[in-house]
Design an enzyme around this catalytic site. Structure first.
Site, short mmCIF file in Angstrom:
data_model
loop_
_atom_site.label_atom_id
_atom_site.label_comp_id
_atom_site.label_asym_id
_atom_site.label_seq_id
_atom_site.Cartn_x
_atom_site.Cartn_y
_atom_site.Cartn_z
CG ASN A 113 -0.26 0.88 2.37
OD1 ASN A 113 -0.45 1.98 2.55
ND2 ASN A 113 0.19 -0.25 3.29
CB VAL B 166 -2.78 5.11 2.48
CG1 VAL B 166 -3.71 6.39 2.77
CG2 VAL B 166 -3.46 3.92 2.02
CG ASN C 295 -0.03 5.90 14.02
OD1 ASN C 295 0.45 6.63 13.41
ND2 ASN C 295 0.73 4.66 14.15
CB CYS D 129 4.63 6.28 7.23
SG CYS D 129 3.53 6.33 5.60
#
Lengths: 305, 258
Positions: free
Chosen positions: A71, A73, A101, A131
């Site tokens: 992913n 996003v 988070n 991330c």
């Protein structure tokens, strides 16, 4: 036999069971509340939230892989103010642990976001320094001890809330990063975030993800996660929350034997929204069958060769 | 509005063309809630992601829904191996459907492109002869549901890219003709993105309201993971990124930023 005790205590926060919905896969809980009461979960780690709202990356943002997904996003979220004014009050009415988070493009962003959360009744803050899908921030912090250290230090001085730092597996030695954040006052670490990956459409010669690369999750990463949880739990003295490809109760037991004090489930929810609920029942059955009174008794009980 | 995640018996299966299958499921709770334009997330055994498939027909009396999908890869191939009597695992009904008022001032036009044809069949059944269906396909052997649209009472115009059946070319010119004739109060469209963009531009030119069903790669399908992003401009305000699965898949054509 008496009902086994599924509760766990992570740096002073009491969870009724060790299963937490993983950040980014569960939104702010409201969508799955239509299927089953959120109270069944030990906790919810909310969608990664930044100081200001973010639109995220250009789609496609997802690609399927053998036993998993990629992913990208890119942290699309409504911003911390909306989280505090809208989502948090709704979630706090529910009897489950609520974890915010947070992510940021700069150390100041992290500190300001954490400071805003300090005055709320959120139970815990998870620092997303891992991330892989944003150009600024995200994993930039988590891939070096200095970065991880700087963010943890800034957030530590901005809030009294328990801090859990979410680590990236895309490093040479994850134990070094874990030790760095422990030294700066992290109350717990959670791992692993996604593994950086890529898929290419052989007809168009274009990457499937518009961001070219993305994070791999799902059952494919489970053994990597077990290994890293085992290594980190042997390297630090703070609780480790195991994340990465957990699909059922057996996976939870395995992750906890490796050293996790609690776990997060994410991608499995896409395949089966009831996966966390079924997994909790399976864990309970495992404990009963094996005459184990407390789930916390199995943490780190792997017997290495 | 609520949805369910359960396994339902397959009571009918047929193949509509080489790679396109039609399934009817007995699922009274889903059928009772479902609205035209919504979709389901089908589990493909052994795959991580479910496959989003739009609902073709809803029969609230019989408690059934019909699903029509194309085999595009290993996941949809796996689903297509399911047979009558077996169970299909679905999350449904999902998303925001079409606006289908009981009565329309004028006529409705349905524009379907290829595998985008199924989700509007119930609209044709509702408006019958007050509705024209303009359906485009690659070639004669790819045509699906033309008889269903005709049987519903809709005037049905078929276009094929290669001219092997009906009008040669895209849906653009027959759509234009229909709008030129006037009396159209609503356009419903589903199909490839370039087609949707063309339909929206044409609708704007004639000042006719238009709803489009978008497609995007999805994760959860229920709005939690924000994977299936689309950009819209709502109420003249600035662009915002919404979720195809939860805020759509049907959007007002004028608000979509293509």
């Amino acid at each position: 036999m008496i009902k086994p005790d599924l509760s766990v205590n992570i740096c002073g926060v009491e969870f009724k069971n060790p299963v937490i919905a993983a950040s980014g896969t569960y939104g702010f809980g409201e969508e799955y509340d239509e299927l089953y009461p959120l109270e069944k979960l030990g906790g919810i780690s909310c969608k990664g939230t930044t100081l200001n709202p973010k639109d995220g990356n250009i789609p496609p943002r997802i690609a399927e892989t053998p036993s998993g997904i990629l992913n990208s996003v890119g942290l699309q979220n409504p911003g911390v103010d909306k989280f505090i004014s809208y989502h948090l009050p709704r979630l706090k009415k529910r009897d489950t642990v609520v974890i915010a988070n947070i992510a940021g493009a700069s150390v100041e962003d992290y500190a300001l976001t954490a400071q805003k959360l300090d005055d709320t009744d959120v139970d815990m803050i998870e620092l997303n320094i891992s991330c892989p899908n944003v150009k600024q921030g995200g994993a930039t912090w988590g891939v070096s001890c200095a970065g991880a250290y700087a963010v943890t230090k800034a957030v530590r001085s901005a809030t009294k809330k328990p801090i859990m730092v979410k680590l990236t597996p895309n490093v040479t030695d994850i134990t070094e990063i874990a030790k760095a954040v422990e030294a700066e006052g992290a109350d717990a670490v959670s791992l692993i975030n996604t593994l950086l990956g890529m898929r290419i459409d052989i007809k168009t010669r274009r990457p499937v993800l518009h961001n070219n690369v993305g994070g791999l999750s799902g059952p494919a990463v489970f053994p990597v996660a077990v290994r890293m949880v085992w290594q980190v739990s042997n390297a630090v003295n703070i609780p480790v929350i195991g994340i990465g490809g957990i699909s059922d109760g057996a996976d939870i037991i395995e992750m906890m034997l490796a050293g996790a004090s609690a776990v997060q489930m994410g991608t499995a929810i896409f395949t089966d929204p009831y996966a966390p609920i079924k997994a909790i029942e399976q864990v309970e059955r495992y404990l009963s069958d094996n005459r184990i009174e407390k789930i916390s008794d199995i943490v780190g009980q792997v017997e290495p060769w | 509005m609520s949805y369910f995640c359960e396994r339902y018996p397959i009571i009918e299966k047929s193949s509509l063309s080489a790679d396109i299958y039609s399934y009817t499921l007995l699922c009274p709770n889903v059928a009772a809630e479902a609205q035209t334009g919504q979709f389901v997330q089908i589990k493909a055994e052994g795959f991580t992601l479910r496959r989003p498939i739009s609902i073709c027909e809803i029969d609230k009396q019989k408690g059934t829904i019909r699903l029509v999908f194309e085999v595009r890869g290993k996941g949809t191939d796996k689903i297509s191996r399911l047979n009558v009597g077996e169970l299909m695992d679905i999350i449904a009904p999902l998303g925001h459907g079409f606006t289908v008022p009981d009565t329309l001032d004028g006529k409705a036009i349905i524009v379907g492109g290829g595998i985008g044809t199924p989700p509007m069949l119930d609209i044709a059944k509702k408006y019958k002869d007050k509705c024209t269906a303009v359906l485009g396909f690659r070639s004669f052997d790819r045509i699906i549901l033309d008889k269903d649209y005709t049987k519903a009472g809709a005037m049905t115009i078929i276009c094929t890219d290669d001219g092997s059946y009906g009008i040669k070319g895209t849906i653009a010119s027959p759509l234009d003709e229909e709008l030129k004739a006037g009396g159209v109060s609503m356009i419903y469209a589903c199909g490839p993105t370039p087609m949707l963009k063309a339909v929206v531009l044409t609708a704007e030119r004639y000042g006719v309201k238009c709803e489009v069903s978008l497609e995007q790669r999805m994760g959860c399908g229920v709005g939690a993971c924000v994977v299936c992003a689309c950009t819209v401009r709502r109420g003249g305000s600035k662009e915002q990124v919404l979720r195809v699965c939860k805020d759509g898949p049907v959007f007002d054509g004028s608000e979509v930023v293509f």
